[in-house]
Design a protein around this motif. Structure first.
Motif, PDB file in Angstrom:
ATOM      1  N   LEU A 298     -39.276 -33.563   1.495  1.00 29.56           N
ATOM      2  CA  LEU A 298     -37.980 -32.889   1.618  1.00 29.56           C
ATOM      3  C   LEU A 298     -37.283 -33.220   2.929  1.00 29.56           C
ATOM      4  N   GLU A 299     -38.048 -33.482   3.992  1.00 29.80           N
ATOM      5  CA  GLU A 299     -37.472 -33.772   5.305  1.00 29.80           C
ATOM      6  C   GLU A 299     -37.707 -35.213   5.729  1.00 29.80           C
TER       7      GLU A 299
ATOM      8  N   LYS B  92     -36.626 -38.809   6.472  1.00 32.26           N
ATOM      9  CA  LYS B  92     -35.342 -39.412   6.835  1.00 32.26           C
ATOM     10  C   LYS B  92     -35.421 -40.931   6.706  1.00 32.26           C
TER      11      LYS B  92
ATOM     12  N   SER C  89     -31.582 -37.354   4.781  1.00 36.92           N
ATOM     13  CA  SER C  89     -32.662 -36.784   3.996  1.00 36.92           C
ATOM     14  C   SER C  89     -32.413 -37.048   2.513  1.00 36.92           C
TER      15      SER C  89
ATOM     16  N   ILE D 268     -35.750 -26.523  -0.604  1.00 36.93           N
ATOM     17  CA  ILE D 268     -35.616 -26.428   0.854  1.00 36.93           C
ATOM     18  C   ILE D 268     -35.428 -24.979   1.299  1.00 36.93           C
ATOM     19  N   TRP D 269     -34.685 -24.189   0.523  1.00 34.77           N
ATOM     20  CA  TRP D 269     -34.424 -22.805   0.905  1.00 34.77           C
ATOM     21  C   TRP D 269     -35.426 -21.830   0.304  1.00 34.77           C
TER      22      TRP D 269
ATOM     23  N   THR E  84     -39.484 -20.173   0.164  1.00 31.33           N
ATOM     24  CA  THR E  84     -40.456 -19.710   1.157  1.00 31.33           C
ATOM     25  C   THR E  84     -41.868 -20.001   0.661  1.00 31.33           C
TER      26      THR E  84
ATOM     27  N   MET F 103     -39.523 -22.710   4.118  1.00 34.42           N
ATOM     28  CA  MET F 103     -40.005 -24.057   3.829  1.00 34.42           C
ATOM     29  C   MET F 103     -39.778 -24.999   5.003  1.00 34.42           C
ATOM     30  N   ARG F 104     -38.661 -24.883   5.690  1.00 31.66           N
ATOM     31  CA  ARG F 104     -38.390 -25.768   6.823  1.00 31.66           C
ATOM     32  C   ARG F 104     -39.412 -25.556   7.943  1.00 31.66           C
ATOM     33  N   ILE F 105     -39.744 -24.293   8.232  1.00 32.64           N
ATOM     34  CA  ILE F 105     -40.741 -23.997   9.264  1.00 32.64           C
ATOM     35  C   ILE F 105     -42.121 -24.494   8.817  1.00 32.64           C
TER      36      ILE F 105
ATOM     37  N   ILE G 152     -42.772 -27.005   6.859  1.00 34.01           N
ATOM     38  CA  ILE G 152     -42.808 -28.471   6.952  1.00 34.01           C
ATOM     39  C   ILE G 152     -43.011 -28.913   8.401  1.00 34.01           C
ATOM     40  N   LYS G 153     -42.337 -28.240   9.344  1.00 35.33           N
ATOM     41  CA  LYS G 153     -42.511 -28.594  10.750  1.00 35.33           C
ATOM     42  C   LYS G 153     -43.937 -28.330  11.227  1.00 35.33           C
TER      43      LYS G 153
END
Length: 447
Positions: free
Chosen positions: A172-173, A175, A181, A202-203, A205, A215-217, A219-220
């Motif tokens: 998803l992330e 690049k 993306s 992406i949005w 949880t 999801m963004r957190i 993935i990081k």
């Protein structure tokens, strides 16, 4: 392929034209080159006008030598064809798997995509370049850093996108060289279904027992863990750390100097043996030995181990000594030692073994069978035999076969001949009046 653009591309570089070709056919930019009608290779750093290219010019697309069949299998999604034309070299094989996943993602071949994922290809891993071009980073096309997830987003392959995201959420992330993306790429090409799916992922949880993380957190955190594991692995095993560029012994290709390896030669005509897989060759024809007359056996050349004969428990001492003496007489008549065959063990251990599967190629002796006598004579013989021995003829045949099977060094036909001699002798001993002393003509057999 017809390349049509609103603006003129004649003033642009060859790299821009190759980007348009990749969007049309789905080939990664690292597997092909463009040539002028005169056969001159076009390099990415030059403009189209440098090669006197005009509107309506037909250019030639050439791929790596020995790759034509492999790439055709990728375009058509034929997994057996792709597997057949894979390279035997480790670095080239890994590169081919990434190429296969990229093309399968662009064209939506689900079976080939599943196979490439099982082979270790990662959807968020860059396709890269051929190992012989890995050293020249400055002259490489920027699109060599594109991943299969980017190809699926460009082509709008929703099923492939779902498979990649379920395989790894890092897609998803992921690049590309332009910093886009998969969501941005799908929006640029106006693939509405793909955009909605990527947005929902992406949005979303990620829920744990007592915690929910966006999801963004998530993935990081996962990227940070993977970087830490990679650094730790490189420190603990410095000899196995990834080394970029060419190494000693690797084949390199220099533009304009090295003999070109992108001429679209078929797999069968490629000069470099590294592209070829192992070709199966038929074994040389074996000369069949001349036929042996009945009564002689071929010489044994391979079997040197001695086999120990184990006798069944149902053989008594008297019958055993009789059979042993009969065997010694037959061994004197044998002109050459018999070939020892491996006995196939039956897990049920039958009383009468079946003949083993023959794997010999020499001529076998003919098998003769004595024609039966009249029915009246047979009935009288069977009746008298049953009265004197207490066994039926069938039981006596089984008994003789069990005795003959003790001679493990004999082949099954020889054991059958021994059993036939024993059966005839037992019938003669019981049916001839006065016992075996007055029976002058005993049946003889040459093994």
């Amino acid at each position: 392929m017809a390349i049509k653009e609103n603006m003129s591309i004649l003033d642009r570089k060859v790299s821009d034209l190759r980007t348009l070709v990749t969007l049309s056919c789905g080939f990664p930019v690292s597997v092909y080159c463009l040539r002028t009608p005169a056969g001159l290779e076009m390099y990415d750093c030059n403009t189209l006008k440098d090669y006197q290219t005009d509107i309506g010019t037909t250019l030639r697309l050439d791929v790596w030598d020995g790759w034509k069949e492999f790439l055709m299998g990728c375009l058509l999604g034929q997994k057996p064809k792709v597997q057949r034309y894979l390279s035997k070299e480790g670095p080239v094989l890994k590169y081919q798997k990434r190429v296969a996943l990229y093309i399968a993602a662009f064209h939506g071949h689900t079976e080939l995509t599943e196979w490439a994922l099982k082979q270790g290809a990662q959807p968020h891993e860059a396709v890269g370049v051929h190992p012989c071009r890995a050293w020249c980073h400055e002259a490489l096309h920027t699109d060599v850093s594109n991943c299969p997830i980017h190809a699926a987003a460009e082509a709008g392959q929703l099923l492939i996108l779902k498979a990649f995201v379920n395989f790894s959420v890092l897609c998803l992330e992921c690049k590309n060289a332009a910093g886009q993306s998969p969501l941005a790429i799908a929006s640029k090409h106006q693939h509405k279904d793909c955009v909605l799916y990527l947005l929902s992922k992406i949005w979303s949880t990620v829920s744990f027992l007592k915690l929910s993380v966006p999801m963004r957190i998530y993935i990081k955190i996962k990227q940070w863990i993977l970087r830490a594991q990679t650094r730790r692995g490189h420190k603990s095993q410095p000899s196995r750390a990834r080394v970029s560029g060419a190494k000693v012994g690797d084949t390199v290709m220099v533009d304009g100097f090295t003999k070109p390896k992108m001429t679209s030669k078929s797999w069968y005509k490629a000069d470099d043996k590294s592209w070829h897989t192992a070709q199966s060759k038929l074994p040389p024809c074996k000369q069949q030995p001349s036929r042996k007359p009945v009564g002689s056996l071929p010489m044994s050349q391979h079997d040197t181990k001695k086999q120990i004969s184990t006798f069944p428990s149902l053989v008594d001492a008297k019958n055993f000594s009789e059979v042993q003496s009969h065997q010694q007489e037959n061994q004197k008549k044998i002109a050459a030692p018999a070939r020892k065959e491996k006995n196939i063990k039956n897990p049920y251990l039958p009383q009468v073994p079946l003949p083993p599967i023959s794997r010999v190629h020499y001529a076998r002796p003919q098998f003769y069978c004595t024609p039966p006598s009249g029915d009246c004579l047979l009935k009288s013989l069977f009746k008298s035999f049953s009265e004197h021995s207490g066994r039926t003829p069938r039981e006596n045949a089984i008994y003789c076969l069990a005795v003959a099977s003790a001679f493990k060094e004999k082949r099954w036909l020889q054991q059958l001949e021994i059993a036939r001699v024993l059966a005839k002798r037992s019938i003669s001993n019981l049916t001839v009046k006065g016992g075996p002393a007055k029976c002058e003509n005993y049946p003889e057999s040459v093994l």
